[in-house]
Design an enzyme around this catalytic site. Structure first.
Site, PDB file in Angstrom:
ATOM      1  N   SER A  95      -7.790  10.373  38.557  1.00 34.25           N
ATOM      2  CA  SER A  95      -9.146  10.902  38.734  1.00 34.25           C
ATOM      3  C   SER A  95      -9.631  11.739  37.547  1.00 34.25           C
ATOM      4  CB  SER A  95      -9.243  11.737  40.014  1.00 34.25           C
ATOM      5  OG  SER A  95      -8.552  12.958  39.877  1.00 34.25           O
TER       6      SER A  95
ATOM      7  N   LYS B  37      -9.164  19.127  39.109  1.00 35.10           N
ATOM      8  CA  LYS B  37     -10.546  18.687  38.921  1.00 35.10           C
ATOM      9  C   LYS B  37     -11.267  19.673  38.006  1.00 35.10           C
ATOM     10  CE  LYS B  37     -10.560  15.272  42.002  1.00 35.10           C
ATOM     11  NZ  LYS B  37      -9.156  14.951  41.934  1.00 35.10           N
TER      12      LYS B  37
END
Length: 147
Positions: A66, A103
């Site tokens: 990701s 993230k």
């Protein structure tokens, strides 16, 4: 994301051994090749280069893709500093409702999101009802080139 209860916490990188490596004095061109020079400038200690706060710094391995847009690949090793204050735009290790993830932090105008760096994934919107803890800030990424 990984369940925090099934993850062993990373090993602190603080140690009493140092392994200085030779530092070549010239820069490596990524474009047109340059004639090789055989000149060693000195030594470099990767602990000094990668770690600002030894007692608050940990290494973590990455699973998943990701964050590939930020240069964080599956299998990358992250250098994570827990003493750095996370800011809008920081790449962070976050714990959301007991699960770990890496993230980019978005925190503007009352909107808090954890954003991936891969268009295959959607941002994670953080509501006031969710339990969010920023565990640390990623300061460096160590990747091994494919062989």
């Amino acid at each position: 994301m990984t369940d925090i209860n099934n993850v062993s916490y990373p090993i602190s990188v603080v140690n009493k051994w140092s392994y200085p490596l030779a530092l070549v004095a010239w820069r490596i061109p990524a474009g047109f090749p340059s004639p090789a020079e055989d000149y060693i400038e000195g030594e470099i200690d990767l602990n000094e280069q990668l770690i600002r706060h030894p007692h608050a710094t940990f290494l973590m391995k990455v699973a998943g893709d990701s964050m590939i847009g930020a240069g964080i690949m599956p299998g990358s090793t992250l250098v994570v500093d827990r003493s750095i204050e996370p800011r809008h735009g920081s790449v962070v290790i976050a714990v959301i409702d007991g699960q770990l993830t890496v993230k980019r932090l978005y925190n503007k105008s009352g909107v808090v999101q954890l954003r991936p760096e891969n268009t295959t994934y959607n941002p994670i919107n953080i509501s006031k009802e969710q339990d969010l803890v920023i565990w640390g800030v990623v300061t460096n990424v160590i990747n091994q080139l494919p062989q």
